[in-house]
Design a protein around this motif. Structure first.
Motif, short mmCIF file in Angstrom:
data_model
loop_
_atom_site.label_atom_id
_atom_site.label_comp_id
_atom_site.label_asym_id
_atom_site.label_seq_id
_atom_site.Cartn_x
_atom_site.Cartn_y
_atom_site.Cartn_z
N VAL A 250 0.84 -1.20 0.00
CA VAL A 250 0.00 0.00 0.00
C VAL A 250 0.87 1.25 0.00
O VAL A 250 0.59 2.23 -0.71
CB VAL A 250 -0.96 -0.02 1.21
CG1 VAL A 250 -1.66 1.32 1.36
CG2 VAL A 250 -1.98 -1.13 1.06
N TYR A 251 1.92 1.24 0.81
CA TYR A 251 2.86 2.38 0.82
C TYR A 251 3.38 2.65 -0.59
O TYR A 251 3.39 3.79 -1.05
CB TYR A 251 4.02 2.06 1.77
CG TYR A 251 5.18 3.02 1.69
CD1 TYR A 251 5.19 4.21 2.41
CD2 TYR A 251 6.30 2.74 0.89
CE1 TYR A 251 6.26 5.09 2.34
CE2 TYR A 251 7.37 3.62 0.81
CZ TYR A 251 7.35 4.78 1.53
OH TYR A 251 8.41 5.66 1.46
N ASP A 252 3.80 1.60 -1.27
CA ASP A 252 4.33 1.74 -2.62
C ASP A 252 3.27 2.30 -3.57
O ASP A 252 3.58 3.12 -4.45
CB ASP A 252 4.81 0.38 -3.12
CG ASP A 252 6.02 0.47 -4.04
OD1 ASP A 252 6.85 1.38 -3.85
OD2 ASP A 252 6.16 -0.40 -4.92
N SER A 253 2.05 1.90 -3.38
CA SER A 253 0.98 2.32 -4.30
C SER A 253 0.66 3.79 -4.19
O SER A 253 0.20 4.41 -5.17
CB SER A 253 -0.29 1.49 -4.04
OG SER A 253 -0.90 1.86 -2.81
N ILE A 254 0.88 4.40 -3.02
CA ILE A 254 0.55 5.81 -2.86
C ILE A 254 1.76 6.74 -2.97
O ILE A 254 1.62 7.90 -3.37
CB ILE A 254 -0.20 6.09 -1.53
CG1 ILE A 254 0.68 5.77 -0.32
CG2 ILE A 254 -1.50 5.31 -1.48
CD1 ILE A 254 0.05 6.16 1.02
N ARG A 255 2.94 6.24 -2.65
CA ARG A 255 4.09 7.14 -2.59
C ARG A 255 4.85 7.27 -3.90
O ARG A 255 5.37 8.34 -4.21
CB ARG A 255 5.05 6.69 -1.48
CG ARG A 255 4.50 6.86 -0.08
CD ARG A 255 4.02 8.26 0.19
NE ARG A 255 5.06 9.24 -0.10
CZ ARG A 255 4.79 10.51 -0.47
NH1 ARG A 255 3.54 10.94 -0.60
NH2 ARG A 255 5.79 11.34 -0.71
N VAL A 256 4.94 6.21 -4.68
CA VAL A 256 5.75 6.28 -5.89
C VAL A 256 5.21 7.33 -6.86
O VAL A 256 5.96 8.20 -7.34
CB VAL A 256 5.83 4.90 -6.58
CG1 VAL A 256 6.52 5.03 -7.94
CG2 VAL A 256 6.59 3.91 -5.71
N ALA A 257 3.91 7.27 -7.15
CA ALA A 257 3.34 8.20 -8.12
C ALA A 257 3.47 9.65 -7.65
O ALA A 257 3.83 10.54 -8.43
CB ALA A 257 1.87 7.86 -8.37
N ARG A 258 3.22 9.89 -6.38
CA ARG A 258 3.24 11.26 -5.89
C ARG A 258 4.67 11.83 -5.82
O ARG A 258 4.95 12.92 -6.32
CB ARG A 258 2.59 11.36 -4.51
CG ARG A 258 2.72 12.75 -3.92
CD ARG A 258 1.69 13.08 -2.90
NE ARG A 258 1.99 14.33 -2.22
CZ ARG A 258 1.75 15.54 -2.74
NH1 ARG A 258 1.22 15.65 -3.94
NH2 ARG A 258 2.04 16.63 -2.06
N ALA A 259 5.59 11.10 -5.21
CA ALA A 259 6.95 11.61 -5.07
C ALA A 259 7.62 11.76 -6.43
O ALA A 259 8.35 12.73 -6.67
CB ALA A 259 7.77 10.69 -4.17
#
Length: 316
Positions: A250-259
């Motif tokens: 879940v962390y990967d799903s929200i952070r990669v696109a935004r950062a």
């Protein structure tokens, strides 16, 4: 042309404020990680330069732009790209600028062709942080390998040579002359960006995950967002070891696109304020390109996004 961006926090002052909050029993200094290896149990072993090791259920790599942990996550060495830009930096007493026509007691960006200047007050307005950027836009990105160190002291003469061309105005030239002992930083970033910050039970955050150029002043902010998301997911009262894999997914799903979006915007910002933006280099064109550039950074509902992420792992 001068633009007025945002308020800032000096990193040393921030660190001085949070260090007393750390439990010294949980902090081990002089421990340089050199590699990570996986065990059949699903745990990982962190290897240190002094020969010591540590086994962990979860490894969080917050080891900066030259991250060792990142090589494990990507499964290969991940060389950083030199941006063809350098930054000359110095901190000068604010008193030196009291007679300038320009109001220096706010963050400012001075715009020029393939060069720009950032100035802002620090330490309760007693000192001025000054950064002079210059770019060689004729060189293909990533085609130059810069030998270490990537930061060093240089002479004022070098800085004067880079910025002595006409057109900056009287105040900018006076500021330039106060840069007596500048340091020179060769700006690198992670290019191309990572497609994932996670491998097995090893996760990246901050510059280890998305090292970016400094033109939006948002790299550290993205690191804070990483920490907030990961701590919220792992710190939930219902969290157990069996949830680690779901948390990291879940962390990967929200952070990669935004950062990675912020990283891309940071590069764009550098092009715009040095008159290389896709929308043109006149004052009016620059203003138009900058109009909403901070909107997706400042007006993102991180709390709500993380709340949904926590719910997806643990339920309501």
């Amino acid at each position: 042309m001068i633009i007025r961006p945002f308020q800032v926090t000096l990193e040393p002052s921030f660190l001085e404020a949070i260090v007393p909050m750390l439990d010294p029993r949980l902090v081990h200094m002089e421990q340089r990680c050199i590699s990570v290896s996986a065990l059949s149990s699903g745990s990982h072993v962190i290897h240190f330069a002094d020969g010591s090791t540590y086994e962990a259920d979860l490894v969080i790599g917050a080891d900066g732009i030259k991250s060792v942990i990142r090589d494990f996550v990507t499964g290969r060495p991940t060389p950083l790209a030199y941006s063809n830009s350098v930054a000359y930096r110095s901190v000068v007493p604010s008193e030196a600028f009291k007679d300038l026509k320009t109001d220096m007691m706010r963050p400012l960006c001075w715009i020029g062709k393939n060069r720009h200047i950032i100035s802002y007050p620090v330490q309760s307005d007693q000192k001025m942080n000054l950064v002079f950027f210059t770019t060689d836009a004729t060189i293909p990105l990533g085609s130059v390998d810069v030998p270490l160190p990537w930061a060093k002291l240089v002479s004022q003469d070098e800085l004067l040579h880079e910025f002595s061309q006409a057109g900056w105005g009287e105040d900018a030239n006076l500021i330039l002359k106060e840069m007596k002992n500048p340091s020179k930083w060769y700006l690198h970033f992670l290019h191309p960006p990572l497609s994932s910050y996670v491998r097995q039970r090893v996760v990246l955050l901050g510059d280890a995950a998305h090292a970016m150029l400094p033109y939006l002043g948002s790299g550290a902010g993205q690191g804070f967002e990483d920490v907030y998301a990961l701590c919220s997911l792992l710190g939930d009262a219902r969290a157990r070891k069996c949830h680690i894999d779901d948390v990291l997914e879940v962390y990967d799903s929200i952070r990669v696109a935004r950062a990675n979006m912020v990283q891309k915007l940071s590069t764009l910002m550098g092009n715009i304020v040095e008159k290389r933006g896709p929308g043109g280099g006149t004052n009016a064109q620059i203003q138009e390109q900058l109009r909403d550039i901070y909107h997706p950074i400042w007006h993102h509902d991180l709390k709500e996004e993380v709340k949904r992420a926590v719910t997806s792992v643990y339920g309501l």
